[in-house]
Design a protein around this motif. Structure first.
Motif, PDB file in Angstrom:
ATOM      1  N   GLU A  25       0.816  -1.204   0.000  1.00  0.00           N
ATOM      2  CA  GLU A  25       0.000   0.000   0.000  1.00  0.00           C
ATOM      3  C   GLU A  25       0.855   1.262   0.000  1.00  0.00           C
ATOM      4  O   GLU A  25       0.349   2.363  -0.230  1.00  0.00           O
ATOM      5  N   TYR A  26       2.151   1.115   0.285  1.00  0.00           N
ATOM      6  CA  TYR A  26       3.043   2.268   0.416  1.00  0.00           C
ATOM      7  C   TYR A  26       4.221   2.132  -0.548  1.00  0.00           C
ATOM      8  O   TYR A  26       5.375   1.995  -0.128  1.00  0.00           O
ATOM      9  N   PRO A  27       3.974   2.152  -1.846  1.00  0.00           N
ATOM     10  CA  PRO A  27       5.089   2.009  -2.792  1.00  0.00           C
ATOM     11  C   PRO A  27       6.001   3.233  -2.768  1.00  0.00           C
ATOM     12  O   PRO A  27       5.537   4.364  -2.597  1.00  0.00           O
ATOM     13  N   LEU A  28       7.280   2.994  -2.925  1.00  0.00           N
ATOM     14  CA  LEU A  28       8.234   4.086  -3.026  1.00  0.00           C
ATOM     15  C   LEU A  28       8.131   4.728  -4.405  1.00  0.00           C
ATOM     16  O   LEU A  28       7.717   4.065  -5.365  1.00  0.00           O
ATOM     17  N   PRO A  29       8.501   5.993  -4.535  1.00  0.00           N
ATOM     18  CA  PRO A  29       8.420   6.632  -5.859  1.00  0.00           C
ATOM     19  C   PRO A  29       9.377   5.988  -6.848  1.00  0.00           C
ATOM     20  O   PRO A  29      10.343   5.321  -6.463  1.00  0.00           O
ATOM     21  N   GLU A  41      15.511   9.536   4.360  1.00  0.00           N
ATOM     22  CA  GLU A  41      14.423  10.103   5.157  1.00  0.00           C
ATOM     23  C   GLU A  41      13.073   9.721   4.571  1.00  0.00           C
ATOM     24  O   GLU A  41      12.140   9.351   5.311  1.00  0.00           O
ATOM     25  N   LEU A  42      12.943   9.811   3.263  1.00  0.00           N
ATOM     26  CA  LEU A  42      11.673   9.499   2.609  1.00  0.00           C
ATOM     27  C   LEU A  42      11.250   8.065   2.902  1.00  0.00           C
ATOM     28  O   LEU A  42      10.108   7.808   3.310  1.00  0.00           O
ATOM     29  N   ALA A  43      12.173   7.125   2.716  1.00  0.00           N
ATOM     30  CA  ALA A  43      11.835   5.721   2.939  1.00  0.00           C
ATOM     31  C   ALA A  43      11.553   5.443   4.408  1.00  0.00           C
ATOM     32  O   ALA A  43      10.622   4.699   4.750  1.00  0.00           O
ATOM     33  N   ALA A  44      12.362   6.024   5.302  1.00  0.00           N
ATOM     34  CA  ALA A  44      12.184   5.777   6.732  1.00  0.00           C
ATOM     35  C   ALA A  44      10.856   6.337   7.231  1.00  0.00           C
ATOM     36  O   ALA A  44      10.153   5.690   8.010  1.00  0.00           O
ATOM     37  N   ARG A  45      10.506   7.531   6.780  1.00  0.00           N
ATOM     38  CA  ARG A  45       9.236   8.128   7.214  1.00  0.00           C
ATOM     39  C   ARG A  45       8.045   7.372   6.639  1.00  0.00           C
ATOM     40  O   ARG A  45       6.998   7.258   7.281  1.00  0.00           O
ATOM     41  N   GLN A  46       8.194   6.868   5.440  1.00  0.00           N
ATOM     42  CA  GLN A  46       7.115   6.090   4.839  1.00  0.00           C
ATOM     43  C   GLN A  46       6.901   4.800   5.624  1.00  0.00           C
ATOM     44  O   GLN A  46       5.772   4.357   5.846  1.00  0.00           O
ATOM     45  N   LEU A  47       8.007   4.185   6.064  1.00  0.00           N
ATOM     46  CA  LEU A  47       7.912   2.981   6.877  1.00  0.00           C
ATOM     47  C   LEU A  47       7.270   3.297   8.224  1.00  0.00           C
ATOM     48  O   LEU A  47       6.435   2.530   8.727  1.00  0.00           O
ATOM     49  N   TRP A  48       7.644   4.419   8.818  1.00  0.00           N
ATOM     50  CA  TRP A  48       7.063   4.823  10.095  1.00  0.00           C
ATOM     51  C   TRP A  48       5.556   5.038   9.953  1.00  0.00           C
ATOM     52  O   TRP A  48       4.782   4.635  10.822  1.00  0.00           O
ATOM     53  N   ASP A  49       5.131   5.640   8.856  1.00  0.00           N
ATOM     54  CA  ASP A  49       3.709   5.847   8.606  1.00  0.00           C
ATOM     55  C   ASP A  49       2.979   4.511   8.490  1.00  0.00           C
ATOM     56  O   ASP A  49       1.853   4.349   8.970  1.00  0.00           O
ATOM     57  N   LEU A  50       3.631   3.540   7.877  1.00  0.00           N
ATOM     58  CA  LEU A  50       3.068   2.193   7.782  1.00  0.00           C
ATOM     59  C   LEU A  50       2.870   1.589   9.166  1.00  0.00           C
ATOM     60  O   LEU A  50       1.813   1.030   9.479  1.00  0.00           O
ATOM     61  N   PHE A  51       3.888   1.707  10.018  1.00  0.00           N
ATOM     62  CA  PHE A  51       3.777   1.201  11.386  1.00  0.00           C
ATOM     63  C   PHE A  51       2.652   1.917  12.133  1.00  0.00           C
ATOM     64  O   PHE A  51       1.931   1.308  12.931  1.00  0.00           O
ATOM     65  N   ARG A  52       2.521   3.201  11.892  1.00  0.00           N
ATOM     66  CA  ARG A  52       1.499   3.995  12.554  1.00  0.00           C
ATOM     67  C   ARG A  52       0.095   3.506  12.187  1.00  0.00           C
ATOM     68  O   ARG A  52      -0.791   3.409  13.041  1.00  0.00           O
TER      69      ARG A  52
END
Length: 320
Positions: free
Chosen positions: A160-164, A176-187
Motif C-alpha cells: 500500500e506504500y510504494p516508493l516513488p 528520510e523518505l523511505a524511513a518516514r514512509q515505513l514509520w507511517d506504515l507502522f502507525r
C-alpha cells in the motif's frame, strides 16, 4: 425544589461535545489533555480523567498512542445481516455461495481489518472465517496456515506504500523518505512492528524495494555493500523499536480504560514523592516543566541523530 445541579465533569463534557458536533474540533484533532483540562477549567485531575473517559465511552474521542486523545471519525453504519434464504432444491445456500466467492484478497483483507482494530492476537483462522461467513477449513484452500496468512498480511500492507519511481538526488533525503514512509506504515497498522522479525525475516516480496532503495542509495554514496546493509537494518530496527509500543499501548488502553497520558497522571503522586527527596534534581526540574511524550517527535529526533552518524561515515568514505 430546584433542579439538581449538573456535575462539573458533565458540564465540561457538554462543552467539548458541542465543539466536536459543530466541527470546531474535527476528526483527528487533539482534544484537551487531562492536564490541559485541569488548567483550563480549574478542576482536579480525577475530574479531568472522568471527562475524557465519558467522551471515549460515547465514541466521540479515541486515544492515539504517542499522540494523545483525538476526535474519533464518525462510525460507519452497520449493515443489517440478510436473513438466511429458505433452502430450495437447485439453489445454493448463502454459505456455499459465500465460499464460492472466497478469494485470497478477501481473506487477507479481513485478517488485516481484525488486526488493525483488535490487535494481532485476535487474528486466527477461525476468527477470519467468521468475519467472512465461511467455514474455517475453506480458508486452507488459499493459505497454508496462520504463519502464511501473516506473511501475506504484511506483504499486502507494505504494498500500500510504494516508493516513488525515482529517489531524491541527496542520500539523506532519499533515506528520510523511505524511513518516514515505513514509520507511517507502522502507525497505520500497529500490529506490523511486533510481527516483523529482523533475526528471522519473513519472505515479504513488497518489502524488497525498500531494502533495494536503502542499499543502492548508501552504496552509491560511498558505503560498501556490507556496511550499507548494516545501516539499512539499523534504521529498520530503530523504526520498528519505536513502533513496537503502538500495539502494546493500544492493548493497555483497552484493558485499563486510560490512555498513556491519563495513566501517567495516576503515577504522578508516587513520582513526586520520590523527587521531593532531592536525590534527582534534573528529573525534578523536568517534572516541574512537564514533558509530553510524542512518538512521532521521538522517531524524528532519533532518525536525524542516526543520519548524522551516517553522514560522518559517508564523509569519511568520500575523503579516502
Amino acid at each position: 425544589m430546584g433542579g439538581q445541579a449538573v456535575p462539573r465533569y458533565s458540564q465540561i463534557v457538554g462543552e467539548l461535545r458541542q465543539r466536536i458536533e459543530t466541527g470546531e474540533l474535527a476528526p483527528g484533532d487533539r482534544v484537551p489533555s487531562t492536564r490541559e483540562i485541569t488548567k483550563q477549567w480549574g478542576v482536579a485531575m480525577a475530574t479531568a480523567t472522568k471527562v475524557l473517559t465519558e467522551l471515549r465511552q460515547e465514541g466521540m474521542v479515541r486515544a492515539v498512542p504517542g499522540v494523545g486523545t483525538v476526535v474519533a471519525a464518525p462510525s460507519r453504519p452497520v449493515r443489517a445481516a440478510r436473513p438466511a434464504a429458505a433452502s430450495r432444491p437447485g439453489r445454493p445456500s448463502d454459505a456455499s455461495s459465500g465460499q464460492a466467492a472466497l478469494t485470497l484478497g478477501r481473506i487477507v483483507g479481513a485478517a488485516v481489518t481484525v488486526a488493525d482494530t483488535e490487535g494481532l492476537a485476535a487474528v486466527s483462522m477461525r476468527r477470519v472465517a467468521a468475519e467472512l461467513g465461511v467455514a474455517t477449513m475453506s480458508l486452507y484452500r488459499h493459505v497454508a496456515d496462520k504463519d502464511d496468512l501473516l506473511t501475506r498480511m504484511m506483504d499486502t500492507v507494505i504494498a500500500e506504500y510504494p516508493l516513488p519511481a525515482g529517489p531524491p538526488e541527496g542520500w539523506r533525503e532519499a533515506i528520510e523518505l523511505a524511513a518516514r514512509q515505513l514509520w507511517d506504515l507502522f502507525r497505520r497498522h500497529p500490529w506490523f512492528a511486533p510481527a516483523l522479525s529482523v533475526t528471522r525475516p519473513q519472505m515479504i516480496t513488497s518489502a524488497l524495494p525498500y531494502s533495494e532503495w536503502m542499499l543502492a542509495t548508501l552504496h552509491a554514496h560511498g558505503l560498501d555493500l556490507q556496511s550499507a546493509f548494516t545501516a539499512h537494518l539499523m534504521l529498520l530496527n530503530y523504526a520498528r523499536g519505536v513502533a513496537v509500543h503502538l500495539e502494546s499501548e493500544q492493548e493497555a488502553e483497552a484493558h485499563s480504560g486510560l490512555d498513556s497520558e491519563e495513566w501517567m497522571d495516576t503515577q504522578e503522586p508516587a513520582l513526586l514523592a520520590i523527587l521531593a527527596t532531592g536525590r534527582f534534581p534534573a528529573l525534578s526540574r523536568l517534572a516541574t516543566a512537564g514533558y509530553d511524550l510524542d512518538l512521532d517527535a521521538l522517531f524524528e529526533f532519533g532518525l536525524q541523530r542516526l543520519l548524522d552518524g551516517l553522514a560522518s561515515l559517508l564523509n569519511e568514505g568520500s575523503a579516502d
